[in-house]
Design a protein around this motif. Sequence first.
Motif, mmCIF file in Angstrom:
data_model
loop_
_atom_site.group_PDB
_atom_site.id
_atom_site.type_symbol
_atom_site.label_atom_id
_atom_site.label_comp_id
_atom_site.label_asym_id
_atom_site.label_seq_id
_atom_site.Cartn_x
_atom_site.Cartn_y
_atom_site.Cartn_z
ATOM 1 N N SER A 171 0.939 -1.332 0.004
ATOM 2 C CA SER A 171 -0.299 -0.124 -0.171
ATOM 3 C C SER A 171 0.644 1.624 -0.136
ATOM 4 C CB SER A 171 -0.864 -0.143 1.623
ATOM 5 O OG SER A 171 -1.742 -1.189 1.064
ATOM 6 N N TYR A 172 2.410 0.965 0.155
ATOM 7 C CA TYR A 172 2.971 2.465 -0.157
ATOM 8 C C TYR A 172 4.061 1.921 -0.363
ATOM 9 C CZ TYR A 172 1.160 2.073 5.283
ATOM 10 O OH TYR A 172 -0.388 2.100 5.635
ATOM 11 N N GLY A 173 5.063 3.960 -0.704
ATOM 12 C CA GLY A 173 6.710 3.423 -1.094
ATOM 13 C C GLY A 173 7.086 3.165 -0.725
ATOM 14 N N VAL A 174 8.151 2.366 -0.919
ATOM 15 C CA VAL A 174 9.225 1.894 0.214
ATOM 16 C C VAL A 174 10.290 1.700 -0.102
ATOM 17 C CG1 VAL A 174 9.902 -1.210 0.525
ATOM 18 C CG2 VAL A 174 6.872 -0.354 -0.075
ATOM 19 N N ILE A 175 11.444 1.485 0.917
ATOM 20 C CA ILE A 175 13.208 1.704 0.121
ATOM 21 C C ILE A 175 13.587 0.608 0.299
ATOM 22 C CG2 ILE A 175 12.581 4.349 1.533
ATOM 23 C CD1 ILE A 175 14.457 2.976 3.500
ATOM 24 N N ASP A 176 14.850 1.058 -0.872
ATOM 25 C CA ASP A 176 15.691 -0.034 -0.498
ATOM 26 C C ASP A 176 16.812 0.058 -0.086
ATOM 27 O OD1 ASP A 176 17.676 -2.239 -1.645
ATOM 28 O OD2 ASP A 176 17.789 -1.399 -3.196
ATOM 29 N N PRO A 177 17.094 0.056 1.798
ATOM 30 C CA PRO A 177 18.091 0.691 2.539
ATOM 31 C C PRO A 177 19.546 -0.086 2.025
ATOM 32 C CG PRO A 177 17.195 -1.625 3.705
ATOM 33 C CD PRO A 177 16.069 -1.141 1.865
ATOM 34 N N LYS A 197 4.312 0.923 -3.686
ATOM 35 C CA LYS A 197 3.568 -0.436 -3.928
ATOM 36 C C LYS A 197 3.793 -1.201 -4.874
ATOM 37 C CE LYS A 197 -0.775 3.116 -3.493
ATOM 38 N NZ LYS A 197 -0.046 4.417 -3.654
ATOM 39 N N PRO A 198 4.713 -2.200 -4.593
ATOM 40 C CA PRO A 198 5.664 -3.643 -4.331
ATOM 41 C C PRO A 198 4.242 -4.407 -4.333
ATOM 42 C CG PRO A 198 6.306 -2.470 -3.204
ATOM 43 C CD PRO A 198 5.789 -1.073 -2.994
ATOM 44 N N THR A 199 4.748 -5.728 -4.881
ATOM 45 C CA THR A 199 3.769 -6.258 -4.385
ATOM 46 C C THR A 199 4.560 -6.939 -2.681
ATOM 47 O OG1 THR A 199 5.646 -7.639 -6.132
ATOM 48 C CG2 THR A 199 3.259 -7.282 -6.650
ATOM 49 N N ARG A 200 4.455 -8.110 -2.612
ATOM 50 C CA ARG A 200 4.933 -8.178 -1.216
ATOM 51 C C ARG A 200 6.111 -8.951 -1.876
ATOM 52 N NH1 ARG A 200 2.470 -12.469 3.842
ATOM 53 N NH2 ARG A 200 3.806 -12.319 4.432
ATOM 54 N N GLU A 201 6.413 -9.894 -2.137
ATOM 55 C CA GLU A 201 7.203 -10.338 -3.241
ATOM 56 C C GLU A 201 8.735 -9.509 -3.707
ATOM 57 O OE1 GLU A 201 4.116 -11.261 -4.129
ATOM 58 O OE2 GLU A 201 4.363 -12.095 -2.291
ATOM 59 N N ALA A 202 8.250 -8.190 -3.917
ATOM 60 C CA ALA A 202 9.165 -7.385 -5.407
ATOM 61 C C ALA A 202 9.911 -6.541 -3.620
ATOM 62 C CB ALA A 202 8.434 -6.790 -5.866
ATOM 63 N N ALA A 203 8.876 -6.475 -2.775
ATOM 64 C CA ALA A 203 9.064 -5.388 -1.757
ATOM 65 C C ALA A 203 10.675 -5.082 -1.344
ATOM 66 C CB ALA A 203 8.834 -5.442 -1.075
ATOM 67 N N PRO A 204 11.716 -4.538 -1.881
ATOM 68 C CA PRO A 204 13.054 -4.354 -0.984
ATOM 69 C C PRO A 204 13.214 -4.390 0.549
ATOM 70 C CG PRO A 204 12.958 -2.497 -1.821
ATOM 71 C CD PRO A 204 11.505 -3.355 -2.202
ATOM 72 N N SER A 205 12.622 -4.091 1.198
ATOM 73 C CA SER A 205 12.671 -3.701 2.618
ATOM 74 C C SER A 205 10.857 -3.710 3.037
ATOM 75 C CB SER A 205 13.242 -2.997 3.230
ATOM 76 O OG SER A 205 12.471 -1.062 3.329
ATOM 77 N N ASN A 206 10.701 -3.660 4.284
ATOM 78 C CA ASN A 206 9.612 -3.279 5.032
ATOM 79 C C ASN A 206 9.724 -1.966 4.892
ATOM 80 O OD1 ASN A 206 11.696 -3.874 7.033
ATOM 81 N ND2 ASN A 206 9.109 -4.909 7.994
ATOM 82 N N LEU A 207 10.721 -1.174 5.301
ATOM 83 C CA LEU A 207 10.016 0.468 5.336
ATOM 84 C C LEU A 207 9.699 1.092 4.184
ATOM 85 C CD1 LEU A 207 14.828 0.742 6.223
ATOM 86 C CD2 LEU A 207 12.196 0.431 7.959
#
Length: 295
Positions: A171-177, A197-207
């Motif tokens: 649901s959000y913008g996610v960062i690759d830390p 708004k990445p899919t859960r699998e494609a998200a680089p983090s949960n930040l």
Amino acid sequence: MTNRKPIRKAVFPVAGMGTRFLPATKAIPKEMLPIIDRPLVQYAVDEAREAGIDQLIFVTGRGKTAIVEHFDHAFELEATMTERDKSLDAIDPTRILPGNLVTVRQQVPLGLGHAIWCARAIVGDEPFAIFLPDELMIGQPGCMKQMVEAYNEVGGNLISVLEVPEDEVSSYGVIDPGKRGFGPGGALTEVRGLVEKPTREAAPSNLIISGRYILQPEVMRVLEHQGKGAGGEIQLTDAMAQMIGQQPFHAVTFAGKRYDCGNKTGFVEATLAIALEREDMRDEVRAMALRLLGE
Ligand code: UTP
């Protein structure tokens, strides 16, 4: 000391349609929904001023004039209250120095990135802050003040981030830390990438990005050519992603509480949490909550 330009201007994009709160937001802007007795937008403006920012730029749209009225001088109200010996303290936070509130219109809600771009002529050639008023940030000091302190150390671009459960990232913008835990209070993280708004699998983090930004004016030039992204909207996250590598880009983990008042349960949580903090009502509200829970 550095010779960085100070952050003097804040953009408040308030031109969204607020569809998740219909029908409440049919005639009233989402940003005017109150948490107890202050509209959401008032909390955001207070946070900006606490951070030393006093030039307020509202990106508005159709049906949003109540927001501007809220910060206007209310002659009749003040005259009648004074006549009746009522205190005017409650409306003090709505007072703005003449000339310090500017509105620009986003004629069509094409997305957050587009809303920010609509403010380009007023922002000019200086770094600026962005506040999404439906994200309520409560901290001591406030979120933007923490960010300005970090900005004074590292400059460049900064976004506020927080951790969410992995099933919420889409649901959000996610960062690759990158490198983490440095700067004031160990709150800084290097940002290597951003994805909206990445899919859960494609998200680089949960930040996730949480509604507060300090950006360099070059973002306006990137936005100028930004195509549509997630949800068919012009996304600020996509434009920021293009600036990584060209300018310093950091995330600040906010020490405080954040309530997503853009969704209904977040709004209720904020109302309850703030009522339980306020000295004038916490005992009564606590007793009421326990009664409702049947304890
Ligand atoms: P949201 O994604 O929360 O959209 O926008 P929304 O329209 O306010 O609400 P829903 O999803 O329909 O319920 C995030 C922020 O960006 C602004 C909104 O006003 C909000 O502060 N925004 C969004 C604009 O100013 N213009 C747009 O085109 C889109």
